[in-house]
Write a protein that holds these residues in place. Sequence first.
Motif, short mmCIF file in Angstrom:
data_model
loop_
_atom_site.label_atom_id
_atom_site.label_comp_id
_atom_site.label_asym_id
_atom_site.label_seq_id
_atom_site.Cartn_x
_atom_site.Cartn_y
_atom_site.Cartn_z
N ILE A 262 0.86 -1.19 0.00
CA ILE A 262 0.00 0.00 0.00
C ILE A 262 0.88 1.23 0.00
CG2 ILE A 262 -1.95 1.15 1.07
CD1 ILE A 262 -2.52 -1.72 0.24
N ILE A 263 0.65 2.12 -0.96
CA ILE A 263 1.44 3.34 -1.09
C ILE A 263 0.52 4.54 -0.97
CG2 ILE A 263 2.95 4.70 -2.58
CD1 ILE A 263 3.77 2.08 -3.94
N ASN A 264 0.82 5.41 -0.01
CA ASN A 264 0.10 6.68 0.09
C ASN A 264 0.91 7.73 -0.65
OD1 ASN A 264 -0.98 9.21 0.97
ND2 ASN A 264 -1.91 8.18 2.71
N SER A 265 0.44 8.12 -1.81
CA SER A 265 1.20 9.03 -2.67
C SER A 265 1.29 10.43 -2.09
CB SER A 265 0.55 9.09 -4.06
OG SER A 265 -0.79 9.54 -3.98
N ARG A 266 0.43 10.78 -1.13
CA ARG A 266 0.45 12.13 -0.56
C ARG A 266 1.43 12.26 0.59
NH1 ARG A 266 -4.66 10.66 -1.62
NH2 ARG A 266 -4.99 9.93 0.52
N THR A 267 1.53 11.23 1.43
CA THR A 267 2.39 11.31 2.61
C THR A 267 3.69 10.56 2.46
OG1 THR A 267 1.36 9.37 3.64
CG2 THR A 267 0.34 11.51 4.05
N ARG A 366 5.53 -10.12 -6.25
CA ARG A 366 4.41 -11.04 -6.03
C ARG A 366 3.47 -10.46 -4.97
NH1 ARG A 366 3.96 -13.76 -10.50
NH2 ARG A 366 5.80 -15.01 -11.01
N ALA A 367 2.80 -9.40 -5.33
CA ALA A 367 1.87 -8.74 -4.43
C ALA A 367 1.00 -7.79 -5.22
CB ALA A 367 2.60 -7.98 -3.32
N GLN A 368 -0.12 -7.42 -4.62
CA GLN A 368 -1.00 -6.42 -5.23
C GLN A 368 -0.50 -5.04 -4.83
OE1 GLN A 368 -5.08 -6.73 -4.03
NE2 GLN A 368 -5.80 -5.19 -5.50
N LEU A 369 -0.23 -4.21 -5.81
CA LEU A 369 0.27 -2.84 -5.58
C LEU A 369 -0.91 -1.87 -5.59
CD1 LEU A 369 2.83 -1.15 -5.14
CD2 LEU A 369 2.95 -0.86 -7.62
N ILE A 370 -1.17 -1.25 -4.45
CA ILE A 370 -2.31 -0.34 -4.31
C ILE A 370 -1.80 1.04 -3.96
CG2 ILE A 370 -4.46 0.11 -3.06
CD1 ILE A 370 -4.68 -2.86 -2.50
N VAL A 371 -2.17 2.05 -4.75
CA VAL A 371 -1.80 3.43 -4.50
C VAL A 371 -3.05 4.18 -4.04
CG1 VAL A 371 -0.81 5.54 -5.48
CG2 VAL A 371 0.01 3.30 -6.25
N ILE A 372 -2.98 4.81 -2.87
CA ILE A 372 -4.13 5.53 -2.32
C ILE A 372 -3.80 7.02 -2.25
CG2 ILE A 372 -4.97 3.56 -1.01
CD1 ILE A 372 -3.74 4.72 1.47
#
Length: 372
Positions: A262-267, A366-372
Amino acid sequence: MNLMQNNIRKIIIPSLLFLLFASDVVRAERIKDIAKVAGIRSNQLVGYGLVVGLSGSGDGGTSFTSQSLKSMLNRLGVIMPADVTLQSKNVAAVSIHAELPAFSKPGQRLDITVSSIGDAKSLRGGSLLMSPLKGVDGNVYAIAQGNIIVSGFGAEGGDGSRITVNVPSVGRIPNGASIERAVETPFGTANELTLDLRQPDFTTSNTVAKAINTVIGQGIAYSIDAGSVSVNAPRDLAQRVAFISLLENIEVTPADAPARVIINSRTGTVVIGQHVRVNPAAVSHGSLTVTITNNPTVSQPAPLSEGETVVVPATNITVEEENNRMFKFDPGITLDEIVRAVNQVGAAPGDLVAILEALKEAGALRAQLIVI
């Protein structure tokens, strides 16, 4: 670096925070924490009303406020001529909303929130007049009335300057609504009760059903799908309440979460799950920086010459390239090794996101990459 017996690992690099959750200790959870009984839910209520008693901070010339005030006076026996338009800054039109909890009974009280829908500057000091609160089906479930508590305030000068603290156009009335109608639930009518998992998962659903059958008896529960478990419950209401109380306190071990990044593009926060793996891959990270600076100089001609003083531009161009090393991911690399490799090159948040996206595109992550 290991902390708290490797239960939680935190590795900090500049402007970036990694939260790593290890699987050394698996804790059981109660069923009441991971599931709820289907049909046992709260309901939203909404209404419209008038707030009176304001000190000149009301709606003023808003048309629907005038219509509402006139309609209210007519219902109270004050007959107003059709061509009369009422305008008062001591009145404000408001919307009212509340949440009706499950198993609420007539006569109980609700907290309500009152919000201005006109141009009222503040609801401070106002009183909400009796207003019905309706559900999505259009039926009236509660009646609201009371004095409003407002946490904000505002002040305005004659020259147009003003100051506002918090939001004075919204307030609350604790216990401001009386419940008039109960909402029917399937708790006492259905032969079977359904437990809805808060996070659907086939493994967790199967585990919950097995735990219930182990504690209470075989054949009592079975999984319907990834998000629901059906349970045979007693028909007697007193026994059913005790039965649900027993179910809620059964402890189960939920399934592990899927492998996700999980990547928070803002912080710039990156959270990597414990099951994330990387296939063999080599990563080279570096950046090229081009700097252009202008330093104008003045050209002064010799005395008594016919030349003119002019400004001559002088431009300097420098190119810098970071000398970062390439790092390699071996097969089945663990979470600690991923973070250690990234820390070695000192990747910034934006650079780390680029690395993870490149690994995903290369099929190595090998994972789901999610950008929030």
